[in-house]
Design an enzyme around this catalytic site. Structure first.
Site, PDB file in Angstrom:
ATOM      1  N   ASP A 125       0.841  -1.198   0.000  1.00 43.10           N
ATOM      2  CA  ASP A 125       0.000   0.000   0.000  1.00 43.10           C
ATOM      3  C   ASP A 125       0.876   1.247   0.000  1.00 43.10           C
ATOM      4  O   ASP A 125       0.372   2.360  -0.125  1.00 43.10           O
ATOM      5  CB  ASP A 125      -0.901  -0.012   1.247  1.00 43.10           C
ATOM      6  N   GLU A 135       6.884   6.948  -3.446  1.00 48.44           N
ATOM      7  CA  GLU A 135       5.475   7.212  -3.782  1.00 48.44           C
ATOM      8  C   GLU A 135       5.130   8.699  -3.871  1.00 48.44           C
ATOM      9  O   GLU A 135       4.140   9.072  -4.507  1.00 48.44           O
ATOM     10  CB  GLU A 135       4.540   6.560  -2.744  1.00 48.44           C
TER      11      GLU A 135
END
Ligand code: NAI
Length: 345
Positions: A255, A260
């Site tokens: 996740d 990111e």
């Protein structure tokens, strides 16, 4: 009137925060851009900046905010590895939301695990195309498998409860094991060696960065499933990819991803992704990536907004005393001021 500049704002943030503006003591300015050295200027005239996980609150940004008279950094998240707390000390107070729904994250971890090992993501695509073949969809039972949980705080404990519900054997590692619990703690090496599934629920610190690396992957069982809903940099993603290519790692559910910050939370469909490593990971049939979504439930969003607003109000209405204040000295020094219910500085 307390003025707050929100950075990296999404529609769901606005929806959960806007109702507090009606109370009359708060004014919000919502910016879609992330907080960086270049965008810090948007906070001019504001008392508070409200930031999320990928806003960068480094020394240069803190100096700019301090110069503009910003008094508080209100994080609308739990993790605070993106804030230079040592540099902020003595200048700007910071506060976070320590828990908003540990269930949201633990349940998302379980959802990823089940999706991966029962190939639900593959089956969903197949049946939408009227492909009812079962070839290649064989999974395995969770019952009787050993799961190794790293970090047994709020989220880790709930995930352990879910795993017990499936009849799994749970072993755990924590640098600060919970006292008086019935959790079976083992060394990190033993956890790596014995676990069929490994789930990360510890914070990102100097000690935990790249704790999943070529060396530790080498210690794991062949076919191990790795779950990371904590912070991307806990895993050396290149080593993870190598482990997958070598068939050592059976599956990975991520996740979060170390790089990111410039990718997640935005619609990048139709664009060429400038991250070879992430592209390659996503292309693997046994990797599932969600875009830092584990927290995203109605309950969590409401709790985040409520606690953030309470943090802001307690700072301005309560002489700066805020239970959720973050300071790099907290807990590490004798006579910690926060423990005495005083301002950290
Ligand atoms: P927590 O503070 O309740 O628990 C963290 C646990 O990790 C504690 O028991 C602590 O002793 C342990 N720990 C600290 N250093 C360690 C080390 N070196 N090795 C092993 N364990 C260590 O935190 P909580 O609420 O359970 O959150 C865990 C993590 O989940 C957060 O740090 C955050 O990074 C992540 N998170 C991710 C979200 C998402 O949407 N994907 C949302 C919320 C949190």
């Amino acid at each position: 009137m307390i003025k707050t500049a929100f950075f990296d704002t999404k529609e769901y943030d606005k929806a959960s925060f806007q109702k507090y503006e009606k109370t009359g003591d708060l004014e919000f300015k919502f910016f879609e851009t992330k907080l960086t050295e270049d965008t810090a200027e948007l906070a001019k005239g504001c008392d508070v900046v409200c930031v999320f996980v990928n806003d960068s609150v480094n020394a240069a940004v803190i100096d700019k905010l301090y110069g503009y008279g910003v008094k508080m950094i209100a994080l609308r998240c739990a993790g605070y590895n993106n804030v230079d707390l040592e540099h902020a000390y003595g200048k700007i107070h910071a506060a976070h939301v320590p828990a908003y729904s540990p269930y949201a994250v633990a349940e998302h971890t379980a959802a990823l695990l089940l999706t991966s090992i029962r190939r639900i993501h593959k089956a969903y695509n197949r049946t939408r195309d009227f492909n009812f073949s079962l070839n290649g969809l064989t999974g395995f039972d969770l019952h009787g498998k050993t799961v190794g949980v790293i970090g047994t705080g709020k989220i880790g404990k709930i995930f352990i409860g879910i795993c017990h519900g499936f009849g799994m054997n749970v072993i755990a590692y924590d640098a600060y094991p919970a006292k008086d619990s019935d959790i079976t703690y083992v060394s990190l090496d033993e956890l790596f060696e014995r676990s069929d599934i490994i789930s990360l629920h510890c914070p990102l610190t100097g000690d935990t960065k790249h704790m999943i690396n070529a060396d530790t992957i080498g210690k794991m069982k062949k076919g191990v499933v790795i779950l990371n809903t904590s912070r991307g940099a806990l895993i050396d993603a290149e080593a993870l990819l190598e482990g997958i290519k070598a068939r050592k790692i059976g599956a990975a559910c991520l996740d979060v991803y170390e790089e990111e910050a410039d990718i997640f939370f935005e619609d990048r469909s139709g664009h060429i992704l400038n991250d070879e490593l992430l592209s390659r990971l996503i292309s693997m049939p046994n990797v599932i990536v969600t875009s830092h979504q584990a927290f995203l439930t109605e309950e969590a969003l409401n709790n985040i907004a409520e606690t953030t607003v309470n943090n802001i109000r307690s700072y301005f209405d309560n002489d700066g005393i805020c239970d959720n204040e973050l300071c790099y000295r907290c807990g590490n020094i004798e006579n910690c001021k926060k423990a005495r219910k005083e301002r950290c500085f």
